[in-house]
Motif scaffolding. Structure first.
Motif, PDB file in Angstrom:
ATOM      1  N   ALA A 115       0.897  -1.116   0.111  1.00 32.85           N
ATOM      2  CA  ALA A 115       0.028  -0.036  -0.049  1.00 32.85           C
ATOM      3  C   ALA A 115       0.795   1.204  -0.038  1.00 32.85           C
ATOM      4  CB  ALA A 115      -1.013  -0.301   1.173  1.00 32.85           C
ATOM      5  N   THR A 116       1.869   1.313   0.672  1.00 32.97           N
ATOM      6  CA  THR A 116       2.973   2.421   0.998  1.00 32.97           C
ATOM      7  C   THR A 116       3.529   2.540  -0.496  1.00 32.97           C
ATOM      8  OG1 THR A 116       3.399   1.899   3.161  1.00 32.97           O
ATOM      9  CG2 THR A 116       4.970   3.360   1.897  1.00 32.97           C
ATOM     10  N   LEU A 117       3.989   1.541  -0.995  1.00 34.77           N
ATOM     11  CA  LEU A 117       4.536   1.781  -2.549  1.00 34.77           C
ATOM     12  C   LEU A 117       3.503   2.264  -3.502  1.00 34.77           C
ATOM     13  CD1 LEU A 117       6.817   1.441  -4.568  1.00 34.77           C
ATOM     14  CD2 LEU A 117       6.096  -1.163  -4.717  1.00 34.77           C
ATOM     15  N   ALA A 118       2.552   1.743  -3.480  1.00 37.42           N
ATOM     16  CA  ALA A 118       0.948   2.179  -4.506  1.00 37.42           C
ATOM     17  C   ALA A 118       0.904   3.784  -4.261  1.00 37.42           C
ATOM     18  CB  ALA A 118      -0.079   1.357  -4.056  1.00 37.42           C
ATOM     19  N   ASN A 119       0.631   3.845  -3.111  1.00 39.00           N
ATOM     20  CA  ASN A 119       0.461   5.618  -2.800  1.00 39.00           C
ATOM     21  C   ASN A 119       1.612   6.275  -3.212  1.00 39.00           C
ATOM     22  OD1 ASN A 119      -2.008   5.033  -1.667  1.00 39.00           O
ATOM     23  ND2 ASN A 119      -1.157   4.792   0.651  1.00 39.00           N
ATOM     24  N   THR A 120       2.935   6.106  -3.117  1.00 43.02           N
ATOM     25  CA  THR A 120       4.037   6.810  -3.500  1.00 43.02           C
ATOM     26  C   THR A 120       4.023   6.694  -4.841  1.00 43.02           C
ATOM     27  OG1 THR A 120       5.202   5.951  -1.474  1.00 43.02           O
ATOM     28  CG2 THR A 120       6.546   7.128  -3.224  1.00 43.02           C
ATOM     29  N   LEU A 121       3.860   5.753  -5.535  1.00 39.29           N
ATOM     30  CA  LEU A 121       3.845   5.582  -7.079  1.00 39.29           C
ATOM     31  C   LEU A 121       2.716   6.575  -7.485  1.00 39.29           C
ATOM     32  CD1 LEU A 121       4.366   1.858  -7.645  1.00 39.29           C
ATOM     33  CD2 LEU A 121       5.848   3.855  -8.293  1.00 39.29           C
ATOM     34  N   ASN A 122       1.450   6.622  -6.958  1.00 40.37           N
ATOM     35  CA  ASN A 122       0.522   7.531  -7.441  1.00 40.37           C
ATOM     36  C   ASN A 122       1.009   9.052  -7.343  1.00 40.37           C
ATOM     37  OD1 ASN A 122      -1.398   5.470  -7.839  1.00 40.37           O
ATOM     38  ND2 ASN A 122      -2.207   5.550  -5.901  1.00 40.37           N
ATOM     39  N   ARG A 123       1.604   9.354  -6.392  1.00 37.62           N
ATOM     40  CA  ARG A 123       2.152  10.849  -6.289  1.00 37.62           C
ATOM     41  C   ARG A 123       3.097  10.911  -7.071  1.00 37.62           C
ATOM     42  NH1 ARG A 123       1.653   9.348  -0.748  1.00 37.62           N
ATOM     43  NH2 ARG A 123       3.544   8.883  -0.390  1.00 37.62           N
ATOM     44  N   MET A 124       4.088   9.827  -7.361  1.00 36.96           N
ATOM     45  CA  MET A 124       5.126  10.073  -8.190  1.00 36.96           C
ATOM     46  C   MET A 124       4.457  10.488  -9.666  1.00 36.96           C
ATOM     47  SD  MET A 124       7.980   7.504  -6.987  1.00 36.96           S
ATOM     48  CE  MET A 124       9.301   8.069  -7.857  1.00 36.96           C
ATOM     49  N   GLU A 125       3.544   9.632 -10.130  1.00 39.55           N
ATOM     50  CA  GLU A 125       2.735   9.825 -11.617  1.00 39.55           C
ATOM     51  C   GLU A 125       2.215  11.312 -11.549  1.00 39.55           C
ATOM     52  OE1 GLU A 125       0.585   7.001 -14.380  1.00 39.55           O
ATOM     53  OE2 GLU A 125      -0.388   7.032 -12.306  1.00 39.55           O
ATOM     54  N   ARG A 126       1.386  11.601 -10.319  1.00 38.85           N
ATOM     55  CA  ARG A 126       0.756  12.927 -10.272  1.00 38.85           C
ATOM     56  C   ARG A 126       1.737  14.052 -10.342  1.00 38.85           C
ATOM     57  NH1 ARG A 126      -0.231  14.457  -4.624  1.00 38.85           N
ATOM     58  NH2 ARG A 126       1.925  14.991  -4.872  1.00 38.85           N
ATOM     59  N   ASP A 127       3.084  13.880  -9.894  1.00 43.50           N
ATOM     60  CA  ASP A 127       3.911  14.762 -10.107  1.00 43.50           C
ATOM     61  C   ASP A 127       4.884  14.705 -11.261  1.00 43.50           C
ATOM     62  OD1 ASP A 127       3.148  15.607  -7.297  1.00 43.50           O
ATOM     63  OD2 ASP A 127       4.941  14.719  -6.174  1.00 43.50           O
ATOM     64  N   GLY A 128       4.666  13.884 -12.273  1.00 46.21           N
ATOM     65  CA  GLY A 128       5.363  13.876 -13.388  1.00 46.21           C
ATOM     66  C   GLY A 128       6.550  13.086 -13.353  1.00 46.21           C
ATOM     67  N   LEU A 129       6.722  12.261 -12.444  1.00 46.79           N
ATOM     68  CA  LEU A 129       8.145  11.576 -12.317  1.00 46.79           C
ATOM     69  C   LEU A 129       8.241  10.224 -12.901  1.00 46.79           C
ATOM     70  CD1 LEU A 129       8.895  12.427  -8.527  1.00 46.79           C
ATOM     71  CD2 LEU A 129      10.143  13.540 -10.694  1.00 46.79           C
ATOM     72  N   ILE A 130       7.047   9.496 -12.929  1.00 43.43           N
ATOM     73  CA  ILE A 130       6.963   8.201 -13.445  1.00 43.43           C
ATOM     74  C   ILE A 130       5.719   8.220 -14.599  1.00 43.43           C
ATOM     75  CG2 ILE A 130       7.963   7.189 -11.721  1.00 43.43           C
ATOM     76  CD1 ILE A 130       4.924   6.111 -11.055  1.00 43.43           C
ATOM     77  N   LYS A 131       5.740   7.137 -15.185  1.00 39.89           N
ATOM     78  CA  LYS A 131       4.355   6.690 -16.258  1.00 39.89           C
ATOM     79  C   LYS A 131       4.260   5.351 -16.134  1.00 39.89           C
ATOM     80  CE  LYS A 131       7.128   6.860 -20.161  1.00 39.89           C
ATOM     81  NZ  LYS A 131       7.459   7.569 -21.390  1.00 39.89           N
TER      82      LYS A 131
END
Length: 143
Positions: free
Chosen positions: A64-80
């Motif tokens: 869950a921690t990883l999923a939330n962090t990835l969502n924020r990273m996607e929102r911030d334009g760091l990952i796709k």
């Protein structure tokens, strides 16, 4: 039984990790990234286009921690994320150009924090300390 936090490996490691994280956050904040994203970025800078499951196996955090962090990273334009061609249920995680461009600056920040923290140890002590940590991590993963 008496518990003395000054003689507790877990307490000392956790305290040291919090101090490392605090110093690292100060150094990477100008880059637009936070400490919680750093382990993910470190893995993706080495190998891009991995699954969430792959990342979980590398960084030892809760799903869950990883999923939330990835969502924020996607929102911030760091990952796709893209569909995994070999598994329709999984997605591949990719760095954006923005995140790829941060690599050298982020590495420099981390190396600076490490150098500052370890300056109290001589070269042999640093090597012994690093080897001991690797050994403990390996042991903790297998217990």
């Amino acid at each position: 039984m008496d518990f003395e936090k000054e003689n507790s490996a877990g307490y000392l490691v956790n305290h040291m990790a919090r101090l490392f994280a605090k110093k690292l956050q100060q150094r990477i904040a100008p880059l637009g990234i936070v400490v919680g994203q750093f382990p993910i970025l470190l893995e993706l800078w080495v190998k891009d286009g991995v699954t969430q499951k792959d990342l979980l196996g590398k960084i030892d955090v809760e799903q869950a921690t990883l999923a939330n962090t990835l969502n924020r990273m996607e929102r911030d334009g760091l990952i796709k994320r893209t569909k995994n061609p070999s598994d329709a249920r999984a997605q591949l995680i990719w760095l954006t150009r923005k995140a790829a461009a941060l690599r050298n600056s982020a590495y420099e920040a981390a190396m600076s924090v490490n150098a500052d923290a370890l300056q109290v140890l001589n070269e042999a002590e640093r090597a012994q300390f690093m080897n001991a940590m690797r050994l403990i991590i390996k042991n903790m993963r297998s217990v």
